[in-house]
Motif scaffolding. Structure first.
Motif, PDB file in Angstrom:
ATOM      1  N   VAL A  22       0.865  -1.181   0.000  1.00  0.00           N
ATOM      2  CA  VAL A  22       0.000   0.000   0.000  1.00  0.00           C
ATOM      3  C   VAL A  22       0.895   1.222   0.000  1.00  0.00           C
ATOM      4  CG1 VAL A  22      -1.639   1.316   1.398  1.00  0.00           C
ATOM      5  CG2 VAL A  22      -1.803  -1.165   1.295  1.00  0.00           C
ATOM      6  N   GLU A  23       0.425   2.278  -0.637  1.00  0.00           N
ATOM      7  CA  GLU A  23       1.101   3.560  -0.525  1.00  0.00           C
ATOM      8  C   GLU A  23       0.108   4.588  -0.002  1.00  0.00           C
ATOM      9  OE1 GLU A  23       3.861   6.765  -2.925  1.00  0.00           O
ATOM     10  OE2 GLU A  23       3.049   5.057  -4.015  1.00  0.00           O
ATOM     11  N   LEU A  24       0.527   5.325   1.016  1.00  0.00           N
ATOM     12  CA  LEU A  24      -0.242   6.472   1.476  1.00  0.00           C
ATOM     13  C   LEU A  24       0.136   7.612   0.534  1.00  0.00           C
ATOM     14  CD1 LEU A  24      -2.039   8.111   3.353  1.00  0.00           C
ATOM     15  CD2 LEU A  24      -0.067   8.372   4.881  1.00  0.00           C
ATOM     16  N   LEU A  25      -0.817   8.019  -0.297  1.00  0.00           N
ATOM     17  CA  LEU A  25      -0.548   9.034  -1.314  1.00  0.00           C
ATOM     18  C   LEU A  25      -0.680  10.447  -0.770  1.00  0.00           C
ATOM     19  CD1 LEU A  25      -2.551   7.399  -4.235  1.00  0.00           C
ATOM     20  CD2 LEU A  25      -0.072   7.300  -3.850  1.00  0.00           C
ATOM     21  N   GLN A  26      -1.726  10.692  -0.003  1.00  0.00           N
ATOM     22  CA  GLN A  26      -1.945  12.014   0.581  1.00  0.00           C
ATOM     23  C   GLN A  26      -2.700  11.872   1.889  1.00  0.00           C
ATOM     24  OE1 GLN A  26      -3.762  15.071  -1.788  1.00  0.00           O
ATOM     25  NE2 GLN A  26      -2.090  15.124  -3.242  1.00  0.00           N
ATOM     26  N   LEU A  27      -2.329  12.724   2.824  1.00  0.00           N
ATOM     27  CA  LEU A  27      -3.018  12.840   4.101  1.00  0.00           C
ATOM     28  C   LEU A  27      -2.969  14.322   4.451  1.00  0.00           C
ATOM     29  CD1 LEU A  27      -4.281  11.595   6.684  1.00  0.00           C
ATOM     30  CD2 LEU A  27      -1.966  11.272   7.536  1.00  0.00           C
ATOM     31  N   ALA A  28      -4.135  14.943   4.568  1.00  0.00           N
ATOM     32  CA  ALA A  28      -4.180  16.382   4.830  1.00  0.00           C
ATOM     33  C   ALA A  28      -5.303  16.704   5.801  1.00  0.00           C
ATOM     34  CB  ALA A  28      -4.379  17.152   3.527  1.00  0.00           C
ATOM     35  N   VAL A  29      -5.028  17.666   6.680  1.00  0.00           N
ATOM     36  CA  VAL A  29      -5.997  18.125   7.668  1.00  0.00           C
ATOM     37  C   VAL A  29      -5.906  19.651   7.721  1.00  0.00           C
ATOM     38  CG1 VAL A  29      -6.652  18.063  10.113  1.00  0.00           C
ATOM     39  CG2 VAL A  29      -5.744  15.994   9.014  1.00  0.00           C
ATOM     40  N   LEU A  30      -7.056  20.299   7.743  1.00  0.00           N
ATOM     41  CA  LEU A  30      -7.068  21.760   7.865  1.00  0.00           C
ATOM     42  C   LEU A  30      -6.333  22.185   9.138  1.00  0.00           C
ATOM     43  CD1 LEU A  30     -10.715  22.682   6.816  1.00  0.00           C
ATOM     44  CD2 LEU A  30      -8.609  23.144   5.541  1.00  0.00           C
ATOM     45  N   SER A  31      -5.657  23.319   9.074  1.00  0.00           N
ATOM     46  CA  SER A  31      -4.818  23.753  10.195  1.00  0.00           C
ATOM     47  C   SER A  31      -5.594  23.875  11.510  1.00  0.00           C
ATOM     48  CB  SER A  31      -4.109  25.065   9.860  1.00  0.00           C
ATOM     49  OG  SER A  31      -5.043  26.070   9.577  1.00  0.00           O
ATOM     50  N   ALA A  32      -6.839  24.304  11.468  1.00  0.00           N
ATOM     51  CA  ALA A  32      -7.628  24.445  12.701  1.00  0.00           C
ATOM     52  C   ALA A  32      -7.897  23.100  13.376  1.00  0.00           C
ATOM     53  CB  ALA A  32      -8.956  25.145  12.398  1.00  0.00           C
ATOM     54  N   TRP A  33      -7.757  22.000  12.640  1.00  0.00           N
ATOM     55  CA  TRP A  33      -8.038  20.672  13.181  1.00  0.00           C
ATOM     56  C   TRP A  33      -6.765  19.867  13.459  1.00  0.00           C
ATOM     57  CZ3 TRP A  33     -12.737  18.842  14.638  1.00  0.00           C
ATOM     58  CH2 TRP A  33     -13.847  19.615  14.277  1.00  0.00           C
ATOM     59  N   ARG A  34      -5.606  20.435  13.201  1.00  0.00           N
ATOM     60  CA  ARG A  34      -4.352  19.707  13.418  1.00  0.00           C
ATOM     61  C   ARG A  34      -4.062  19.573  14.910  1.00  0.00           C
ATOM     62  NH1 ARG A  34      -1.210  22.782   8.628  1.00  0.00           N
ATOM     63  NH2 ARG A  34      -2.430  21.832   6.955  1.00  0.00           N
ATOM     64  N   ARG A  35      -3.295  18.534  15.218  1.00  0.00           N
ATOM     65  CA  ARG A  35      -2.889  18.212  16.594  1.00  0.00           C
ATOM     66  C   ARG A  35      -4.084  17.861  17.480  1.00  0.00           C
ATOM     67  NH1 ARG A  35       2.436  18.815  16.602  1.00  0.00           N
ATOM     68  NH2 ARG A  35       3.398  20.481  15.410  1.00  0.00           N
ATOM     69  N   LYS A  36      -5.122  17.328  16.837  1.00  0.00           N
ATOM     70  CA  LYS A  36      -6.311  16.886  17.578  1.00  0.00           C
ATOM     71  C   LYS A  36      -6.596  15.407  17.327  1.00  0.00           C
ATOM     72  CE  LYS A  36      -8.253  21.487  17.597  1.00  0.00           C
ATOM     73  NZ  LYS A  36      -9.361  22.367  17.409  1.00  0.00           N
ATOM     74  N   GLY A  37      -5.642  14.719  16.705  1.00  0.00           N
ATOM     75  CA  GLY A  37      -5.785  13.288  16.455  1.00  0.00           C
ATOM     76  C   GLY A  37      -6.463  12.922  15.155  1.00  0.00           C
ATOM     77  N   VAL A  38      -6.833  13.905  14.349  1.00  0.00           N
ATOM     78  CA  VAL A  38      -7.554  13.637  13.103  1.00  0.00           C
ATOM     79  C   VAL A  38      -6.698  12.830  12.130  1.00  0.00           C
ATOM     80  CG1 VAL A  38      -8.687  14.678  11.096  1.00  0.00           C
ATOM     81  CG2 VAL A  38      -8.976  15.696  13.376  1.00  0.00           C
ATOM     82  N   ALA A  39      -5.463  13.248  11.917  1.00  0.00           N
ATOM     83  CA  ALA A  39      -4.586  12.531  10.993  1.00  0.00           C
ATOM     84  C   ALA A  39      -4.341  11.106  11.475  1.00  0.00           C
ATOM     85  CB  ALA A  39      -3.267  13.281  10.815  1.00  0.00           C
ATOM     86  N   SER A  40      -4.171  10.944  12.773  1.00  0.00           N
ATOM     87  CA  SER A  40      -3.955   9.594  13.332  1.00  0.00           C
ATOM     88  C   SER A  40      -5.163   8.700  13.082  1.00  0.00           C
ATOM     89  CB  SER A  40      -3.679   9.678  14.831  1.00  0.00           C
ATOM     90  OG  SER A  40      -2.481  10.355  15.074  1.00  0.00           O
TER      91      SER A  40
END
Length: 148
Positions: A58-76
């Protein structure tokens, strides 16, 4: 992810990346049969992930989160959910590429269990940067802890 999510996904990409995908690229990836596409939404979209599977890899091609939602566990959460879906499809290993200069992203992926397996010199342009190739075993029970 649905076709009508692509406008919001494009907006998130434009706010999060130096070189986001075009609407045509996004639509093509949404239709790719070996792909997993996820969104994070609460009223509106604020994050997304694109994975592509080829056999056990598998390749993770893109992972993006709006700045207001970063460091809140969304990407994880997006990463973990994607890897769990891919585990169910017999995926064994996930790769990704990240800019060498993007220490925040590299630390995030290391904490998620990815480790460096190579470098592609001058892979990125504007600005020129190396791509650090990272990999992680796909394991349902340890998708956020595995360091192999």
């Amino acid at each position: 992810m649905r076709e009508d999510d692509l406008t919001s996904v494009l907006d998130i990409g434009l706010q999060s990346m130096a070189h986001p995908w075009s609407p045509t690229q996004l639509a093509g990836e949404l239709r790719f049969p070996g792909g997993v596409q996820l969104v994070a939404e609460q009223g509106s979209l604020y994050g997304y992930a694109f994975f592509r599977q080829a056999g056990a890899e598998v390749e993770l091609l893109q992972l993006a989160v709006l700045s207001a939602w970063r460091r809140k566990g969304v990407a994880s959460i997006l990463l973990r959910q994607g890897l769990q879906q891919l585990y169910d499809r017999q995926a064994e290993v996930c790769f990704l590429e990240v800019r060498r200069a993007d220490t925040t992203a590299r630390l995030f992926y290391e904490q998620a269990g990815f480790h460096r397996v190579g470098v592609r010199k001058k892979y990125y342009s504007a600005p020129v940067d190396d791509a650090v190739i990272m990999k992680k075993s796909v394991d349902r029970d340890r998708n956020d802890e595995d360091h192999s």
